[in-house]
Design a protein around this motif. Structure first.
Motif, mmCIF file in Angstrom:
data_model
loop_
_atom_site.group_PDB
_atom_site.id
_atom_site.type_symbol
_atom_site.label_atom_id
_atom_site.label_comp_id
_atom_site.label_asym_id
_atom_site.label_seq_id
_atom_site.Cartn_x
_atom_site.Cartn_y
_atom_site.Cartn_z
ATOM 1 N N SER A 29 36.025 34.543 40.221
ATOM 2 C CA SER A 29 35.261 33.941 41.292
ATOM 3 C C SER A 29 35.330 34.677 42.684
ATOM 4 C CB SER A 29 35.876 32.417 41.723
ATOM 5 O OG SER A 29 37.195 32.493 41.812
ATOM 6 N N ASP A 30 36.225 35.429 42.694
ATOM 7 C CA ASP A 30 36.359 36.559 43.815
ATOM 8 C C ASP A 30 35.457 37.793 43.709
ATOM 9 O OD1 ASP A 30 37.604 38.072 42.098
ATOM 10 O OD2 ASP A 30 39.479 38.439 42.909
ATOM 11 N N GLY A 31 34.651 37.668 42.722
ATOM 12 C CA GLY A 31 33.659 38.813 42.436
ATOM 13 C C GLY A 31 34.059 40.059 41.521
ATOM 14 N N SER A 32 35.328 39.918 41.221
ATOM 15 C CA SER A 32 35.863 41.111 40.566
ATOM 16 C C SER A 32 35.513 40.960 39.102
ATOM 17 C CB SER A 32 37.505 41.325 40.628
ATOM 18 O OG SER A 32 38.070 39.940 40.181
ATOM 19 N N VAL A 33 35.491 42.192 38.563
ATOM 20 C CA VAL A 33 34.914 42.360 37.165
ATOM 21 C C VAL A 33 36.015 43.073 36.357
ATOM 22 C CG1 VAL A 33 33.030 42.972 35.362
ATOM 23 C CG2 VAL A 33 32.904 41.844 37.424
#
Length: 231
Positions: A31-35
């Motif tokens: 959810s923090d945008g990290s992949v």
């Protein structure tokens, strides 16, 4: 958090370039945008990843890539560095979404603050007749964990660590050098207290006249059942 198990290849372009050939991998989209791209090995370490802030877009697949078996192209771009992570999806084997909520963070058991509080409450572990002066006794270079007095009324400075190493002994040595300049405290003896003290640290401490004390955290918390012991 989105969990995707997919047959995919991965390309990274930025300060370094990297390529992961076609294989089945776990893709974590947080959810923090990290992949993060994981394999079923290497323990916790991802094969490749993009840290936030970043943005994920899904590109159209051209005829050439479609003919090669690519069904989706994920493009992850870092907002500040323009680094690029491209994930070419050939087949999605699993795709699920999970709401984990707010994580309270890691809460360590037996940290130095707990040991300090317990030893202050059980100051007699330093020896018969010891009394507590105060916790966090401030010096010009930082606070000493515990200042106490022994049965003869002499000052005792205690440095507490979970695992006692040479750095901890050096830290206590600096405190002692400074405190022994104070005529209201001198002479100040040192006690290096820890759950585990490394042999090199013990040798250094004893060479400098510093007493070592091993702390039994469970016993100090009242969890040590002596009736359950074999010996």
């Amino acid at each position: 958090m989105r969990l995707v198990v997919a047959r995919c290849s991965v390309d990274y372009a930025g300060r370094l370039s990297a390529h992961l050939p076609l294989a089945t991998r776990l893709l974590l989209l947080k959810s923090d945008g990290s992949v993060l791209v994981h394999s079923d090995s290497l323990s916790y370490k991802p094969l490749n990843w993009m840290s936030p802030p970043c943005a994920l877009t899904i590109d159209e697949v051209d005829e050439e890539r479609a003919a090669a078996g690519v069904s989706e192209i994920w493009r992850v771009t870092h907002a500040k560095t323009a680094d690029l992570l491209v994930i070419s999806i050939h087949e999605i084997l699993h795709d699920s979404q999970h709401e984990l909520g707010i994580d309270p963070g890691l809460q360590k058991d037996g940290v130095e603050a707990d040991l300090q509080r317990l030893l202050a409450d059980q100051i007699e572990l330093l020896g018969e007749g010891h009394t507590l002066v105060r916790r966090e006794y401030m010096t010009a270079i930082g606070p000493v964990d515990i200042l106490a007095r022994d049965a003869a009324g002499k000052s005792v400075a205690v440095e507490i660590k979970r695992r006692g190493d040479i750095d901890g002994v050096e830290q206590l040595t600096r405190y002692l050098e400074l405190m022994n300049r104070d005529p209201l405290l001198a002479p100040v003896a040192g006690v290096f207290a820890a759950q585990e003290i490394k042999p090199q640290a013990r040798v250094l401490a004893e060479d400098r006249g510093i007493r070592c004390l091993v702390l039994d955290y469970d016993a100090m918390r009242g969890l040590d059942d002596h009736l359950a012991r074999l010996f």
